[in-house]
Design an enzyme around this catalytic site. Structure first.
Site, short mmCIF file in Angstrom:
data_model
loop_
_atom_site.label_atom_id
_atom_site.label_comp_id
_atom_site.label_asym_id
_atom_site.label_seq_id
_atom_site.Cartn_x
_atom_site.Cartn_y
_atom_site.Cartn_z
N ASP A 128 0.79 -1.25 0.00
CA ASP A 128 0.00 0.00 0.00
C ASP A 128 0.82 1.30 0.00
O ASP A 128 0.46 2.26 0.71
CB ASP A 128 -0.96 0.01 1.20
CG ASP A 128 -1.96 -1.12 1.18
OD1 ASP A 128 -1.94 -1.92 0.23
OD2 ASP A 128 -2.77 -1.23 2.12
N GLU A 143 -4.67 -0.74 -1.30
CA GLU A 143 -5.97 -0.79 -0.63
C GLU A 143 -6.91 0.17 -1.35
O GLU A 143 -6.54 1.31 -1.65
CB GLU A 143 -5.85 -0.36 0.85
CG GLU A 143 -7.20 -0.41 1.58
CD GLU A 143 -7.12 0.03 3.04
OE1 GLU A 143 -6.02 0.12 3.60
OE2 GLU A 143 -8.21 0.29 3.61
N LYS A 184 -6.75 -4.74 -3.08
CA LYS A 184 -7.36 -5.38 -1.91
C LYS A 184 -8.37 -4.43 -1.27
O LYS A 184 -8.09 -3.23 -1.13
CB LYS A 184 -6.28 -5.79 -0.92
CG LYS A 184 -5.47 -4.65 -0.31
CD LYS A 184 -4.28 -5.22 0.44
CE LYS A 184 -3.56 -4.30 1.35
NZ LYS A 184 -4.27 -3.48 2.28
N LYS A 221 -7.64 -4.60 4.97
CA LYS A 221 -6.31 -4.29 5.49
C LYS A 221 -5.34 -5.43 5.18
O LYS A 221 -4.18 -5.19 4.86
CB LYS A 221 -6.38 -4.02 7.00
CG LYS A 221 -7.37 -2.92 7.40
CD LYS A 221 -7.11 -1.61 6.71
CE LYS A 221 -8.08 -0.52 7.17
NZ LYS A 221 -8.02 0.67 6.28
N THR A 223 0.56 0.81 6.69
CA THR A 223 1.27 1.24 7.87
C THR A 223 1.65 0.01 8.70
O THR A 223 0.98 -1.03 8.62
CB THR A 223 0.42 2.20 8.73
OG1 THR A 223 -0.79 1.52 9.17
CG2 THR A 223 0.04 3.45 7.96
N CYS A 281 -1.97 -2.36 7.89
CA CYS A 281 -1.97 -3.31 6.76
C CYS A 281 -0.76 -4.22 6.74
O CYS A 281 -0.86 -5.36 6.29
CB CYS A 281 -2.12 -2.54 5.46
SG CYS A 281 -3.79 -1.86 5.29
N1 TIU Z 1 -2.56 0.41 4.31
C1 TIU Z 1 -3.02 0.67 5.52
O1 TIU Z 1 -2.30 0.52 6.52
N2 TIU Z 1 -4.29 1.20 5.63
C2 TIU Z 1 -4.70 2.01 6.66
O2 TIU Z 1 -5.86 2.40 6.72
N3 TIU Z 1 -3.75 2.38 7.59
C3 TIU Z 1 -3.89 3.29 8.61
O3 TIU Z 1 -2.98 3.38 9.42
N4 TIU Z 1 -4.99 4.05 8.66
#
Ligand code: TIU
Length: 232
Positions: free
Chosen positions: A32, A80, A137, A140, A166, A170
């Site tokens: 992501d 995502e 996807k 998460k 993050t 995810c």
């Molecule tokens: N890719 C991912 O981690 N999606 C999130 O929504 N992360 C957040 O930390 N919000």
């Protein structure tokens, strides 16, 4: 090089302990690294986050991505996001919290977290090559409602070098999904980032605690040293 038919074993100086693996059955999984999470005006910022916290992961990922491309390692990027009609977005995800814009609302990079919009795309620094795999996807975790499991099986992958954003959302969700499916996950510590530095630190600790309950953690320098065995 990885096009050899001979096993190509390497040892990564990881925590909680070094891991020896066969590079031929190892893939790089980049989670992501999208404009929606890293740039102002995207999904991450609508949630109230300081998106500049994620920039630190870009160069370490870029270095490992270059090494993976040089050696011919399978590279998989994930994104995502949701279909334009939001049919794959559960109300529980759409309705929660009090974001400045909701998923699907128009923003400066197009509709928030919607496939095909500018914000949904991967940042230019890490943009996928045509030959690389991109997994879209809705959740998460990268295995939920995607073809990732089939792709890994098709290529005979057993080990995943995992990075992206993050750390605690995810990346952690995907590592947990992968661990339950039998994959060895080596998480690249400086190739992950969180809006919350303390969650980044704890997210990595949760993976490597208890003898590596979900996997291993190593920094990009350790990964690159281990990959040198491939290029001589
Ligand atoms: N890719 C991912 O981690 N999606 C999130 O929504 N992360 C957040 O930390 N919000």
């Amino acid at each position: 090089m990885l096009n050899s038919t001979k096993p190509a074993r390497g040892i990564i100086n990881a925590e909680p302990e070094p891991i020896e693996l066969d590079w031929l059955v190892t893939a790089l999984l980049i989670i992501d690294m999208q404009r929606d999470f890293l740039e102002p005006g995207g999904f991450g910022e609508t949630l109230g986050n300081n998106v500049s916290q994620l920039a630190r992961a870009v160069n370490p990922i870029g270095a490992v991505l270059k090494a993976a491309r040089d050696t011919g390692m399978l590279v998989i990027h994930t994104r995502e996001g949701h279909l334009p009609d939001l049919s794959d977005a559960p109300p529980a995800k759409l309705e929660r919290g009090a974001p400045s814009l909701r998923i699907g609302d128009p923003g400066p990079m197009g509709r928030i977290l919607i496939r095909g919009e500018a914000g949904h795309d991967i940042i230019p620094e890490l943009y996928p090559l045509d030959s690389e795999i991109v997994i879209d996807k809705p959740g998460k975790g990268a295995f939920y409602a995607t073809e990732l499991g089939d792709v890994l099986e098709k290529y005979g992958i057993e080990n995943l070098l995992v990075c992206g954003v993050t750390t605690e959302v995810c990346v952690n969700t995907t590592v947990r999904e992968a661990n339950d499916r039998g994959y060895r996950c080596i998480v690249i510590s400086d190739g992950c980032a969180s809006y919350f530095p303390e969650f980044h630190e704890m997210g990595l600790k949760m993976i490597k605690a208890q003898g590596g309950i979900f996997g291993w953690v190593a920094d990009s320098a350790a990964i690159l040293v281990a990959m040198k065995t491939l290029t001589g």
